[in-house]
Design an enzyme around this catalytic site. Structure first.
Site, short mmCIF file in Angstrom:
data_model
loop_
_atom_site.label_atom_id
_atom_site.label_comp_id
_atom_site.label_asym_id
_atom_site.label_seq_id
_atom_site.Cartn_x
_atom_site.Cartn_y
_atom_site.Cartn_z
N ARG A 94 2.47 0.94 -6.04
CA ARG A 94 2.65 0.10 -4.85
C ARG A 94 1.42 -0.75 -4.55
NH1 ARG A 94 6.94 1.94 -1.46
NH2 ARG A 94 6.06 0.68 0.20
N GLU A 100 12.71 -16.31 -15.44
CA GLU A 100 12.36 -14.89 -15.43
C GLU A 100 11.48 -14.53 -16.63
OE1 GLU A 100 12.35 -12.65 -13.34
OE2 GLU A 100 12.30 -10.77 -14.43
N TRP A 153 -3.56 -2.35 -1.39
CA TRP A 153 -3.39 -3.69 -1.93
C TRP A 153 -3.98 -4.60 -0.86
CZ3 TRP A 153 -0.98 -8.28 -0.53
CH2 TRP A 153 -0.78 -9.21 -1.55
N GLU A 171 3.07 -12.48 -15.15
CA GLU A 171 2.75 -11.29 -14.33
C GLU A 171 1.90 -10.28 -15.08
OE1 GLU A 171 6.26 -10.08 -11.24
OE2 GLU A 171 6.83 -10.04 -13.33
N CYS A 185 0.84 -1.20 0.00
CA CYS A 185 0.00 0.00 0.00
C CYS A 185 0.88 1.25 0.00
CB CYS A 185 -0.88 0.03 1.24
SG CYS A 185 -1.77 -1.50 1.51
N LYS A 192 7.79 -12.94 -16.22
CA LYS A 192 7.37 -11.66 -16.83
C LYS A 192 6.05 -11.85 -17.57
CE LYS A 192 9.11 -9.34 -15.14
NZ LYS A 192 9.99 -9.57 -14.08
N HIS A 246 11.04 -34.75 -18.21
CA HIS A 246 10.53 -35.36 -16.98
C HIS A 246 9.16 -34.81 -16.61
CE1 HIS A 246 14.32 -37.35 -16.45
NE2 HIS A 246 14.92 -36.19 -16.69
N LYS A 301 4.24 -3.74 -6.17
CA LYS A 301 5.65 -3.54 -6.46
C LYS A 301 6.53 -4.00 -5.31
CE LYS A 301 9.10 -2.13 -8.85
NZ LYS A 301 9.46 -3.15 -9.87
N ASN A 350 -0.41 0.46 6.28
CA ASN A 350 0.23 -0.55 5.44
C ASN A 350 0.78 -1.61 6.37
OD1 ASN A 350 1.53 -1.98 3.47
ND2 ASN A 350 3.16 -0.49 3.15
N GLY A 351 0.47 -2.88 6.12
CA GLY A 351 0.96 -3.95 6.99
C GLY A 351 -0.18 -4.85 7.39
C1 G6P Z 1 7.17 -8.26 -5.78
C2 G6P Z 1 7.36 -7.56 -7.12
C3 G6P Z 1 8.43 -8.29 -7.93
C4 G6P Z 1 9.72 -8.40 -7.12
C5 G6P Z 1 9.49 -9.05 -5.76
C6 G6P Z 1 10.72 -8.93 -4.87
O1 G6P Z 1 6.60 -9.49 -5.99
O2 G6P Z 1 6.15 -7.53 -7.85
O3 G6P Z 1 8.68 -7.60 -9.14
O4 G6P Z 1 10.66 -9.14 -7.85
O5 G6P Z 1 8.41 -8.40 -5.08
O6 G6P Z 1 10.93 -7.57 -4.60
P1 G6P Z 1 12.29 -6.90 -4.19
O7 G6P Z 1 11.97 -5.46 -4.07
O8 G6P Z 1 12.71 -7.52 -2.89
O9 G6P Z 1 13.28 -7.19 -5.28
#
Ligand code: G6P
Length: 608
Positions: free
Chosen positions: A27, A481, A74, A488, A2, A485, A504, A603, A100-101
């Protein structure tokens, strides 16, 4: 997670809060709200949806006031709707707050408060805190907050206002970042610098267990136990352009395109070309521990965890150091075996990921030396680790991490090289790697200049429901990765696998509706990858290959090729990931998805 903002001063409060919320919307973005004190008491405007919707709802509201708080949400407890959106208020209209939390003991507190006559309206854990502060209030908001928070278990970044003193805000932090902006005749508090950076660059960082009283002329930092906390006001360097789109339709595309510069920035001033090594100012205090390490553990989440996996290959290959890569969320609840010769690296873009922070604390409590590899200066992870390295990639706003990933790999390559030079790599080999590193930004730029093939592929596969990504060695994490991507931001199901592992299990899924993305560069695993490609083609799978420039042969074996320039095989992830970022981006755009704010994601994940 948040986003929180609070303002006290003489500017028009609503537009200022809205602007701050927009800057933090990456965020969390399922609901948004503001709260301020007007002629009839507190006014709360909040609903599910984006900040722009809130802005329209407030367009006709004019209130003479000098303080207010705002929030982008969020959801953790309770679906996104108007009632569950923040700010929350107690039933007497006395306290409002944004949070937030997670309040872990909210059910018990809520039961007790209900018994003493409080009426709750939302499903959130947060509302409990507003009632609790009202319950213990005896004429001083700061004291009431201190008293209430001693009864709370969980994590919080909180901004709180009280109708008895509507020109002040109390902020409190435990586990969720809060930064205070010091202005002239006005002050700010937010979970993110971006929220107020155009008004002031003088900041103090709140630490866990602290509260702050903020009025327009003064800021008082104290602990929950009412001890004064002396603070140094720090000046931050931050360009407003860094948090604007600069002509790109999305932050994600802007950030993908920034990579030639951000990778160069990660290396700037650190390469010792003549000596064929690398120097990091931020590691110097724990140089002995780094140099003498016999084993390393990398902890991270999400994309940073993928960068850590690339780092594992780099450290083992270049420095001969055994590395284990752990999800921070798993590491923190295990009984990790750490000794004096084990070093821990916490890798995080935001520096605020709750699980990574908890893993750091766990490792420190077991006596390990902990290094941070982090992007956000002033965030919690660099402040809690013993030493570390900043990425210097600038703010990353797109929720799907791109430039931070390549900067993390650049930094991990340099760390591995610097350790390797002390252990097994000659100066000549070091110089060769440095030359390769210095050429990477130019090579990334050349990939970014030739995106036509990627757009064609995106067009052709935008409606597919599943994707498989395969790679080997240091490019296996790149396959993970690439798949991450895509899922996501486009909501297409995608899996990454080590190419050989396909046999496998995942091979059962392959038919003519299954696109398979191979990272098939010319390195030691190339021939094996060609066999894996043949296995997919034999089952009518559609193959997209990321291959080395000049490899004409592969074109006849696959449906599509995206070429990347040649480099040292260990550095190839810095190049091979770029087309995969772009592929995910273009597919998501064609599907009409909101790439910068994909559904359900945030984020920075500041809750467990
Ligand atoms: C969230 C974000 C990802 C990120 C992950 C770890 O899930 O959406 O994009 O890789 O957190 O975040 P950090 O800030 O610790 O790299």
């Amino acid at each position: 997670m948040c986003g929180i903002i609070g303002y006290v001063g003489d500017r028009e409060v609503i537009p200022l809060l809205i602007q701050g919320l927009k800057r933090m919307e990456y965020r969390g973005y399922d609901s948004a709200g503001v709260g301020l004190f007007g002629p009839d008491g507190f006014l709360l405007r909040k609903d599910k949806g984006k900040v722009a919707d809130l802005e329209s709802a407030l367009s006709t509201v004019r209130i003479e006031t000098h303080a207010g708080i705002g929030h982008t949400r969020w959801a953790t407890h309770g679906v996104p709707n108007a009632i569950n959106a923040h700010p929350h208020m107690d039933d007497k209209g006395f306290i409002i707050l944004a949070h937030n939390g997670i309040i872990e003991n909210y059910e018990a507190l809520r039961e007790e408060l209900t018994r003493s006559g409080h009426r709750f309206v939302s499903d959130t854990d947060t509302e409990t805190v507003a009632h609790l502060i009202e319950e213990v209030y005896e004429g001083d908001l700061l004291v009431a907050v201190q008293r209430a928070l001693r009864l709370v278990r969980g994590t919080y970044g909180l901004v709180i206002m009280c109708s008895q003193a509507p020109d002040q805000i109390v902020a409190a932090r435990l586990g969720s970042p809060l930064i205070i902006g010091h202005g002239k005749g006005e002050n700010f508090v937010a979970s993110d610098l971006a929220a107020f950076v155009e008004f002031t660059r003088d900041v103090t960082y709140m630490e866990d267990g602290e509260v702050a009283l903020i009025t327009k002329d003064k800021i008082v930092h104290k602990t929950l136990a009412d001890q004064f906390v002396p603070k140094k006001v720090e000046k931050i360097s931050f360009d407003i352009e860094q948090i604007e789109k600069g002509g790109f339709p999305h932050f994600m595309l802007k950030e993908i395109n920034e990579q030639p510069r951000t990778i160069a920035d990660a290396m700037r001033g650190r390469l010792l070309v003549e000596e064929g090594t690398v120097r990091f100012g931020g590691m110097s205090e724990r140089e002995t521990e780094f140099a003498g390490a016999k084993r390393a553990i990398f902890v991270a989440c999400g994309t940073s965890w993928h960068a850590a996996l690339v780092g594992e290959y780099l450290f083992e290959e270049l420095a001969g150091l055994p590395v284990e890569v752990e999800y921070a969320s798993e590491f923190r609840y295990r009984s990790p075996i750490l000794d004096d010769h084990t070093v821990v690296f916490a890798i995080s873009q935001s520096g605020e990921t709750a699980d990574t922070l908890a893993a750091i604390r766990e490792a420190k409590s077991r006596g390990a030396t902990v290094f941070g590899v982090c992007n956000v200066v002033g965030s919690s992870i660099p402040r809690e680790t013993h030493a570390g390295v900043f990425l210097h990639a600038g703010p990353e706003i797109g929720v799907a991490s791109t430039k931070a990933f390549t900067s993390q790999i650049a930094v991990l390559s340099m760390l591995a090289l610097s350790l390797g030079r002390r252990r097994r790599i000659s100066a000549a080999e070091g110089r060769r790697l440095i030359e390769e590193l210095r050429a990477i930004p130019r090579k990334v730029a050349s990939i970014l200049n030739g995106v036509d093939e990627i757009q064609t592929i995106a067009q052709q596969y935008r409606d597919h429901r599943n994707f498989l990504y395969l790679g080997r060695g240091v490019n296996f994490p790149v396959a993970l990765e690439g798949a991450l991507k895509l899922k996501e931001i486009s909501y297409i199901h995608a899996e990454g696998y080590p190419a050989a592992e396909m046999k496998h299990g995942p091979i059962a899924l392959i038919d003519d509706a299954m696109p398979v993305v191979f990272i098939a560069i010319r390195d030691g695993t190339y021939e094996k990858i060609l066999s894996n490609i043949a296995e997919v083609r034999a089952r009518r799978g559609r193959v997209i290959a990321v291959a080395t420039e000049g490899d004409r042969d592969i074109a006849g074996r696959v449906d599509h090729v995206i070429y990347v320039p040649e480099t040292h095989p260990m550095l190839s992830p810095l190049l091979t990931v770029v087309p995969l970022q772009l592929l995910a981006y273009h597919i998501a755009v064609l599907r009409g998805c909101n790439v910068d704010m994909p559904r359900n994601l945030a984020k920075s994940v500041t809750v467990e």
